[in-house]
Design a protein around this motif. Structure first.
Motif, PDB file in Angstrom:
ATOM      1  N   GLU A  81     -91.878  57.268 -39.319  1.00  0.00           N
ATOM      2  CA  GLU A  81     -93.277  57.148 -39.618  1.00  0.00           C
ATOM      3  C   GLU A  81     -94.030  58.043 -40.777  1.00  0.00           C
ATOM      4  O   GLU A  81     -94.890  57.701 -41.291  1.00  0.00           O
ATOM      5  N   ARG A  82     -93.358  59.250 -40.880  1.00  0.00           N
ATOM      6  CA  ARG A  82     -93.834  60.029 -42.093  1.00  0.00           C
ATOM      7  C   ARG A  82     -92.521  60.999 -42.414  1.00  0.00           C
ATOM      8  O   ARG A  82     -91.638  61.025 -41.690  1.00  0.00           O
ATOM      9  N   GLY A  83     -92.930  61.887 -43.254  1.00  0.00           N
ATOM     10  CA  GLY A  83     -91.789  62.704 -43.781  1.00  0.00           C
ATOM     11  C   GLY A  83     -91.546  63.748 -43.067  1.00  0.00           C
ATOM     12  O   GLY A  83     -92.500  64.141 -42.187  1.00  0.00           O
ATOM     13  N   GLY A  84     -90.386  64.833 -43.143  1.00  0.00           N
ATOM     14  CA  GLY A  84     -90.401  65.791 -42.333  1.00  0.00           C
ATOM     15  C   GLY A  84     -88.941  66.124 -42.023  1.00  0.00           C
ATOM     16  O   GLY A  84     -88.002  65.653 -42.628  1.00  0.00           O
ATOM     17  N   ASN A  85     -88.638  67.036 -41.489  1.00  0.00           N
ATOM     18  CA  ASN A  85     -87.216  67.535 -41.059  1.00  0.00           C
ATOM     19  C   ASN A  85     -86.912  66.866 -39.620  1.00  0.00           C
ATOM     20  O   ASN A  85     -87.461  67.107 -38.459  1.00  0.00           O
ATOM     21  N   TYR A  86     -85.809  66.273 -39.653  1.00  0.00           N
ATOM     22  CA  TYR A  86     -85.466  65.497 -38.252  1.00  0.00           C
ATOM     23  C   TYR A  86     -84.115  66.325 -38.032  1.00  0.00           C
ATOM     24  O   TYR A  86     -83.222  66.790 -38.845  1.00  0.00           O
ATOM     25  N   GLU A  87     -83.859  66.463 -36.574  1.00  0.00           N
ATOM     26  CA  GLU A  87     -82.578  66.937 -36.009  1.00  0.00           C
ATOM     27  C   GLU A  87     -82.120  66.253 -35.064  1.00  0.00           C
ATOM     28  O   GLU A  87     -82.992  65.844 -34.222  1.00  0.00           O
ATOM     29  N   CYS A  88     -80.862  66.078 -35.008  1.00  0.00           N
ATOM     30  CA  CYS A  88     -80.148  65.396 -33.740  1.00  0.00           C
ATOM     31  C   CYS A  88     -79.241  66.366 -33.339  1.00  0.00           C
ATOM     32  O   CYS A  88     -78.388  67.325 -34.030  1.00  0.00           O
ATOM     33  N   GLN A  89     -79.096  66.472 -31.906  1.00  0.00           N
ATOM     34  CA  GLN A  89     -78.451  67.475 -31.162  1.00  0.00           C
ATOM     35  C   GLN A  89     -77.664  66.890 -29.892  1.00  0.00           C
ATOM     36  O   GLN A  89     -78.270  65.990 -29.479  1.00  0.00           O
ATOM     37  N   LEU A  90     -76.294  67.452 -29.687  1.00  0.00           N
ATOM     38  CA  LEU A  90     -75.733  67.031 -28.526  1.00  0.00           C
ATOM     39  C   LEU A  90     -75.555  68.315 -27.555  1.00  0.00           C
ATOM     40  O   LEU A  90     -75.242  69.300 -28.089  1.00  0.00           O
ATOM     41  N   ARG A  91     -75.999  68.117 -26.528  1.00  0.00           N
ATOM     42  CA  ARG A  91     -76.076  69.254 -25.765  1.00  0.00           C
ATOM     43  C   ARG A  91     -75.321  69.138 -24.142  1.00  0.00           C
ATOM     44  O   ARG A  91     -75.150  67.832 -23.791  1.00  0.00           O
ATOM     45  N   LEU A  92     -74.816  70.120 -23.675  1.00  0.00           N
ATOM     46  CA  LEU A  92     -74.193  70.088 -22.333  1.00  0.00           C
ATOM     47  C   LEU A  92     -75.239  71.004 -21.437  1.00  0.00           C
ATOM     48  O   LEU A  92     -74.932  72.073 -21.556  1.00  0.00           O
ATOM     49  N   GLY A  93     -76.028  70.364 -20.763  1.00  0.00           N
ATOM     50  CA  GLY A  93     -77.015  71.128 -20.156  1.00  0.00           C
ATOM     51  C   GLY A  93     -77.885  71.872 -21.260  1.00  0.00           C
ATOM     52  O   GLY A  93     -78.625  71.236 -22.036  1.00  0.00           O
ATOM     53  N   THR A  94     -77.798  73.316 -21.117  1.00  0.00           N
ATOM     54  CA  THR A  94     -78.790  74.158 -22.054  1.00  0.00           C
ATOM     55  C   THR A  94     -77.919  74.514 -23.328  1.00  0.00           C
ATOM     56  O   THR A  94     -78.421  75.061 -24.132  1.00  0.00           O
ATOM     57  N   ARG A  95     -76.426  74.065 -23.079  1.00  0.00           N
ATOM     58  CA  ARG A  95     -75.550  74.454 -24.299  1.00  0.00           C
ATOM     59  C   ARG A  95     -75.404  73.623 -25.443  1.00  0.00           C
ATOM     60  O   ARG A  95     -75.307  72.467 -25.052  1.00  0.00           O
ATOM     61  N   LEU A  96     -75.749  74.212 -26.632  1.00  0.00           N
ATOM     62  CA  LEU A  96     -75.780  73.135 -27.830  1.00  0.00           C
ATOM     63  C   LEU A  96     -74.237  73.137 -28.349  1.00  0.00           C
ATOM     64  O   LEU A  96     -73.423  74.178 -28.465  1.00  0.00           O
ATOM     65  N   LEU A  97     -73.809  71.730 -28.543  1.00  0.00           N
ATOM     66  CA  LEU A  97     -72.386  71.673 -28.998  1.00  0.00           C
ATOM     67  C   LEU A  97     -72.048  71.342 -30.499  1.00  0.00           C
ATOM     68  O   LEU A  97     -71.512  71.769 -31.210  1.00  0.00           O
ATOM     69  N   THR A  98     -73.171  70.564 -30.826  1.00  0.00           N
ATOM     70  CA  THR A  98     -73.167  70.192 -32.219  1.00  0.00           C
ATOM     71  C   THR A  98     -74.451  69.502 -32.694  1.00  0.00           C
ATOM     72  O   THR A  98     -75.467  69.097 -31.678  1.00  0.00           O
ATOM     73  N   ARG A  99     -74.994  69.443 -34.004  1.00  0.00           N
ATOM     74  CA  ARG A  99     -76.087  69.062 -34.305  1.00  0.00           C
ATOM     75  C   ARG A  99     -75.987  68.632 -35.983  1.00  0.00           C
ATOM     76  O   ARG A  99     -75.038  69.210 -36.619  1.00  0.00           O
TER      77      ARG A  99
END
Length: 261
Positions: free
Chosen positions: A200-218
Motif C-alpha cells: 500500500e505504500r513504500g517502506g522496509n518489509y521483513e519476513c521472519q520464520l520463528r520457532l517460539g521466540t527463536r528467530l530461524l531465518t528472515r
C-alpha cells in the motif's frame, strides 16, 4: 552393608535425573539433551548430549553413550547414517557426547535419543536415557513480488512438521500478518508456509520464520513507492472532454431539429 534409599524422580524438559541417598548425601547421574534443534536444509546439525554426575556418585568406568532414532544406531559404522555422523568431541573421557549430523535432509526431521551405559561404585552397571530431541528442518526463504500480481508481496518457505513454527511479515517493524502450521498439515513430511501482503505504500518489509521466540531465518524487501504507483493514471480529463463534446453535438443537433419544424 551400605543402604540405598530411592529418591523421587525429577523430570525436566532438558534431562532425566535418577537420585539415590548414600550415607545421607544425594548421588545423581543425568543425561542431558535439548528438546529441539533447528537446522537449514543441507547444513550440518549438532545434536547436543552430555552426562553429569554429582560428587557423591563415583564412576568407575568410562561411560559409553549411544545415539538412536527409529531403532537405528547413528554411530554404527555400517548403518544407514555411516559417513554422515561423527562425535563432536573425540575424547572418550569427555562428558560431551554430542554428535554432528552432516548434510541434513528432509527425512532427518525426526526425534533422536541419547542413551548412556554407566558403572558406579554405589550402583554397579546400569543404563540411562535422556529426553528425545526433535530435529526441525527448514528450507530457503523466498520473499518477492507475486508473479500473478505486482501489488502483492509474497513470502514462503518449506519447513518440516512442527506446530510452533510461525511465518510473519512486517513493515517498518510493524507486524502485518502471520501464519502458523495447522493441525491438518502436521502429518506431512514437509509443509509450505506462505504469506501475502498488499503493497500500500513504500517502506522496509521483513519476513521472519520463528520457532517460539527463536528467530530461524528472515528475508528483506525494500520499495520506495507502492507497486502500482508506476502505472499510468487514468485519463479522466480526456474522458470528460469526450463526454462534453458528445453532449455538445447532441445539443446542436437537437436545436437544428427544432428550428426546422
Amino acid at each position: 552393608m551400605l543402604a540405598f534409599t530411592p529418591c523421587s524422580f525429577v523430570v525436566t524438559t532438558w534431562s532425566l535425573w535418577i537420585c539415590f541417598l548414600h550415607s545421607g548425601s544425594v548421588a545423581v547421574i543425568s543425561v542431558n539433551q535439548p528438546p529441539e534443534v533447528t537446522v537449514a536444509l543441507g547444513h550440518d546439525a549438532v545434536l547436543p548430549c552430555d552426562f553429569q554426575a554429582s560428587p557423591d556418585e563415583t564412576i568407575t568406568a568410562t561411560p559409553v553413550l549411544y545415539w538412536f532414532t527409529d531403532s537405528d544406531d547413528l554411530l554404527k559404522s555400517d548403518g544407514k547414517y555411516a559417513g554422515r555422523v561423527h562425535r563432536l568431541d573425540q575424547n572418550s573421557e569427555s562428558e560431551n557426547k554430542s554428535i554432528v549430523l552432516k548434510r541434513v535432509q528432509w527425512s532427518d526431521s525426526k526425534k533422536y535419543e541419547c542413551k548412556g551405559s554407566f558403572t558406579t561404585r554405589q550402583r554397579g552397571s546400569f543404563r540411562k536415557t535422556g529426553n528425545l530431541t526433535s530435529l526441525i528442518v527448514y528450507g530457503s526463504m523466498t520473499f518477492n513480488l507475486s508473479s500473478h500480481n505486482a501489488s502483492l508481496l509474497r513470502c514462503e518457505v518449506l519447513v518440516s512438521q512442527r506446530s510452533s513454527l510461525v511465518l510473519s511479515v512486517s513493515q517498518d517493524r510493524c507486524l502485518l500478518q502471520s501464519v502458523a502450521l495447522d493441525a491438518e498439515r502436521l502429518q506431512q513430511t514437509q509443509v509450505r508456509l506462505s504469506q501475502e501482503v498488499h503493497l500500500e505504500r513504500g517502506g522496509n518489509y521483513e519476513c521472519q520464520l520463528r520457532l517460539g521466540t527463536r528467530l530461524l531465518t528472515r528475508s528483506f524487501f525494500h520499495t520506495s513507492v507502492p507497486a502500482d504507483s508506476g502505472r499510468h493514471p487514468e485519463p479522466w480529463v480526456l474522458y470528460v472532454s469526450l463526454l462534453l463534446v458528445q453532449t455538445f453535438i447532441l445539443l446542436v443537433l437537437l436545436v437544428i431539429t427544432l428550428l426546422r419544424r
